[in-house]
Design a protein around this motif. Structure first.
Motif, PDB file in Angstrom:
ATOM      1  N   GLU A  56     -31.380 -67.271  65.718  1.00  0.00           N
ATOM      2  CA  GLU A  56     -31.952 -67.943  64.548  1.00  0.00           C
ATOM      3  C   GLU A  56     -31.589 -69.429  64.564  1.00  0.00           C
ATOM      4  O   GLU A  56     -32.412 -70.295  64.239  1.00  0.00           O
ATOM      5  CB  GLU A  56     -31.453 -67.292  63.260  1.00  0.00           C
ATOM      6  N   LYS A  57     -30.355 -69.726  64.943  1.00  0.00           N
ATOM      7  CA  LYS A  57     -29.917 -71.120  65.001  1.00  0.00           C
ATOM      8  C   LYS A  57     -30.740 -71.917  66.012  1.00  0.00           C
ATOM      9  O   LYS A  57     -31.145 -73.053  65.747  1.00  0.00           O
ATOM     10  CB  LYS A  57     -28.430 -71.189  65.383  1.00  0.00           C
ATOM     11  N   LEU A 105     -38.126 -68.413  57.588  1.00  0.00           N
ATOM     12  CA  LEU A 105     -37.841 -69.195  58.791  1.00  0.00           C
ATOM     13  C   LEU A 105     -39.127 -69.606  59.513  1.00  0.00           C
ATOM     14  O   LEU A 105     -39.283 -70.758  59.933  1.00  0.00           O
ATOM     15  CB  LEU A 105     -36.938 -68.399  59.742  1.00  0.00           C
ATOM     16  N   PHE A 157     -30.479 -71.828  57.957  1.00  0.00           N
ATOM     17  CA  PHE A 157     -30.422 -70.896  59.094  1.00  0.00           C
ATOM     18  C   PHE A 157     -29.546 -71.459  60.208  1.00  0.00           C
ATOM     19  O   PHE A 157     -28.844 -70.706  60.893  1.00  0.00           O
ATOM     20  CB  PHE A 157     -31.832 -70.604  59.617  1.00  0.00           C
ATOM     21  N   GLY A 206     -27.146 -68.581  60.248  1.00  0.00           N
ATOM     22  CA  GLY A 206     -27.882 -67.561  60.990  1.00  0.00           C
ATOM     23  C   GLY A 206     -27.177 -67.124  62.258  1.00  0.00           C
ATOM     24  O   GLY A 206     -26.123 -67.640  62.639  1.00  0.00           O
ATOM     25  N   ALA A 260     -36.357 -63.003  55.220  1.00  0.00           N
ATOM     26  CA  ALA A 260     -35.739 -64.083  56.000  1.00  0.00           C
ATOM     27  C   ALA A 260     -36.668 -64.572  57.111  1.00  0.00           C
ATOM     28  O   ALA A 260     -36.778 -65.765  57.359  1.00  0.00           O
ATOM     29  CB  ALA A 260     -34.417 -63.594  56.595  1.00  0.00           C
ATOM     30  N   SER A 261     -37.320 -63.620  57.780  1.00  0.00           N
ATOM     31  CA  SER A 261     -38.193 -64.005  58.898  1.00  0.00           C
ATOM     32  C   SER A 261     -39.355 -64.857  58.415  1.00  0.00           C
ATOM     33  O   SER A 261     -39.721 -65.839  59.052  1.00  0.00           O
ATOM     34  CB  SER A 261     -38.714 -62.759  59.607  1.00  0.00           C
TER      35      SER A 261
END
Length: 597
Positions: free
Chosen positions: A549-550, A520, A541, A545, A516-517
């Motif tokens: 994250e958002k 993003l 995200f 997220g 995920a990281s």
């Protein structure tokens, strides 16, 4: 407002010690006559027209004719000049009095003293200037200058005080000081400021210190400032506490008072300056660093470095702060380096190339830091260190030793210097420090690795660096997250070595990975380059997220200059279901912005 401007200008004039040195130094008019030589202008001094006599002297001054011994002997110029001191024209007498300063003026001393009684204030001003600068050791000249303290012209009185500041070596110096002290109470503010300045220049501490100490207690901040500068010249130990209190209370020109503490330079004054390193105002901290650098000897300088390092350990949380990554933007550090340069390597106004190896071998920490910093500029490893291979070997060993220093500042500089080399032995040192627990060290090691790659065109270390990027998966997606800063630094270094299309291709491929990281960050990096390929990932995200994250995804979308109608519609849907008021408000503004494009 106008009065404030005038007051500031006057203070500047007094603090720099000049109400001109001379009127005509800045105001005489020169009109060149085509084809005329120095000899022609000497002959023109005999003209019956005073304007032409004036013109001839102005041109001779511009041509530095008074420095030519051959011309002086061949044309009897000194005799002609002596005659012009008694010229019928005031402006000719004035420029002649100024011109005498370019010769050996003692033979003109009697004539110049006579001119102090001239009807023209301009003539008196020039005679005062020349007597002060060139005849100040003469008892007769000193007495004549003192006589002008009562001149009817305020400018002449001020110039007389200025001229008396040259009487430091005169046999009449003690009398001059007494006379000036006696004049202080009955003079207006302007003359009083000039008197204080001159007393600071020529008085001895026991003669003027009590008076100057009394003056810095005044509410008049300009008087306080000028008196403080005078006490600094005097090296007055008794003034240290007064100056420090005035600085803390922000009375007068605090930079001048900090400079005065540096000029005093005693252990007490240095301790006062060290206290100012804790000041809230950056200008005071910078002024204190500069003043310590200007002080005589090494008093306080090692303590400055020690405090500087301790402050870094405390304020920068053992260099584990996102704000502590770029030393070149750290103003206090720049001031420290400049102070080091002045302390050790400036002489006679000319900077001397420092011996880097000698600096690194020094037991003084500040000299080590200065030497290391020189090795971080450009590619000085080869430019500064020249000679035998043994010298290079010794240098590398020193850098390796400094890379293990307990001081984060020293380690950072050592790593940067190692990155500046083309020595493959630097690689294991840099790669080991990439895993250091201190953020500032990790950051410096990665930057240095990028520099090494640029210097050597060996991209193998970058491939290893990129492979370890997963170690720096952010715990959050705040811009202040240290792991995110490291991750993006790796991205930038690798991107800087790749072709642009290869970087984009790699990032696009990362949008489909399980991490995920990585998805993003890749989407964010694409958006940062105005590429909306990663927009669906950012929207995902933003919708599903966590809060951090958002916010990171939203920041990426804000970088884009356009978005499809479908993407804008998706943003509106997300806005409708978003529970965080701050995020919802930002989405609304973003939708409005994208709809207008």
């Amino acid at each position: 407002m106008r009065g404030t401007v005038v007051a500031c200008c006057l203070l500047s004039v007094i603090l720099t010690g000049c109400l001109g040195p001379s009127v005509f130094e800045k105001r005489y008019v020169r009109i060149e006559i085509p084809g005329y030589t120095e000899s022609d202008y000497v002959h023109l001094l005999d003209s019956k027209d005073p304007d032409l006599r004036y013109l001839a002297l102005a041109n001779l001054l511009e041509m530095d004719a008074f420095e030519s011994e051959e011309l002086l002997e061949a044309t009897a110029l000194p005799q002609k000049l002596k005659g012009l001191l008694a010229d019928a024209s005031p402006k000719v007498r004035a420029i002649a009095a100024f011109s005498v300063g370019a010769l050996e003026p003692r033979e003109f001393e009697t004539a110049l003293i006579k001119l102090l009684g001239d009807e023209s204030a301009a003539v008196r001003l020039e005679a005062l200037t020349t007597l002060g600068k060139r005849c100040s050791n003469s008892t007769e000249a000193a007495q004549a200058l003192l006589g002008r303290l009562e001149d009817k012209s305020a400018l002449v009185r001020l110039q007389a005080i200025e001229a008396l500041s040259e009487c430091k070596k005169s046999t009449s110096r003690s009398e001059v000081v007494k006379r000036l002290l006696a004049k202080l109470p009955d003079r207006d503010r302007t003359e009083r400021l000039k008197l204080i300045n001159t007393l600071g220049v020529i008085g001895q501490t026991d003669e003027v210190e009590p008076t100057l100490l009394a003056l810095i207690k005044f509410n008049d901040e300009t008087v306080l400032t000028v008196a403080a500068k005078a006490l600094g010249r005097q090296g007055s130990v008794s003034a240290v506490e007064f100056l420090l209190n005035a600085i803390r209370e922000k009375r007068g020109n605090v930079e001048v008072m900090v400079e005065a503490l540096g000029a005093i330079g005693t252990p007490e004054a240095i301790q006062a300056l060290l206290q100012l390193l804790d000041a809230d105002e950056q200008k005071l901290r910078l002024a204190a660093i500069e003043a310590i650098g200007e002080a005589e000897g090494d008093v306080g300088f090692e303590e400055l470095i020690k405090r500087f390092s301790q402050e870094e350990l405390k304020i920068r949380q053992e260099a584990d702060s996102v704000t502590w990554v770029d030393l070149s933007s750290y103003i206090e550090f720049d001031a420290l380096l400049e102070a080091m340069k002045r302390k050790k390597f400036s002489g006679l106004g000319k900077f001397v190339e420092p011996p880097v190896a000698e600096l690194l071998a020094s037991e003084r920490v500040y000299e080590q830091i200065f030497g290391l910093n020189l090795l971080t500029e450009g590619k000085p490893y080869d430019r500064v260190i020249v000679g035998l291979d043994q010298e290079r070997q010794d240098l590398f060993q020193q850098l390796e030793r400094f890379s293990k220093s307990p001081l984060p500042l020293v380690r950072v500089l050592a790593l940067q210097a190692l990155g500046n080399t083309v020595d493959s032995r630097a690689l294991p040192i840099l790669e080991t420090n990439i895993d250091d627990p201190v953020f500032g060290i990790r950051h410096a090691a990665i930057e240095a690795l990028g520099t090494y790659v640029q210097n050597t065109a060996d991209y193998t270390p970058l491939r290893r660096l990129y492979a370890m990027r997963e170690r720096f998966i952010p715990e959050s997606y705040s811009e202040d997250d240290r792991n995110l800063v490291i991750r993006r630094l790796i991205e930038r270094i690798v991107a800087g070595a790749e072709r642009k299309e290869m970087t984009r291709k790699r990032r696009v491929s990362e949008l489909a990975l399980d991490s995920a990281s990585t998805r993003l960050v890749a989407a964010f990096e694409l958006a940062d380059n105005k590429d909306n390929t990663g927009l669906p990932v950012l929207l995902q995200f933003l919708e599903t997220g966590g809060v951090t994250e958002k916010r990171f995804a939203l920041k990426g979308i804000e970088e884009l200059s356009f978005a499809s109608a479908e993407a804008v519609s998706k943003l509106e849907t997300i806005e409708a279901t978003e529970t965080d008021p701050e995020v919802r408000g930002k989405i609304a503004k973003l939708v409005e912005k994208l709809r207008t494009k």
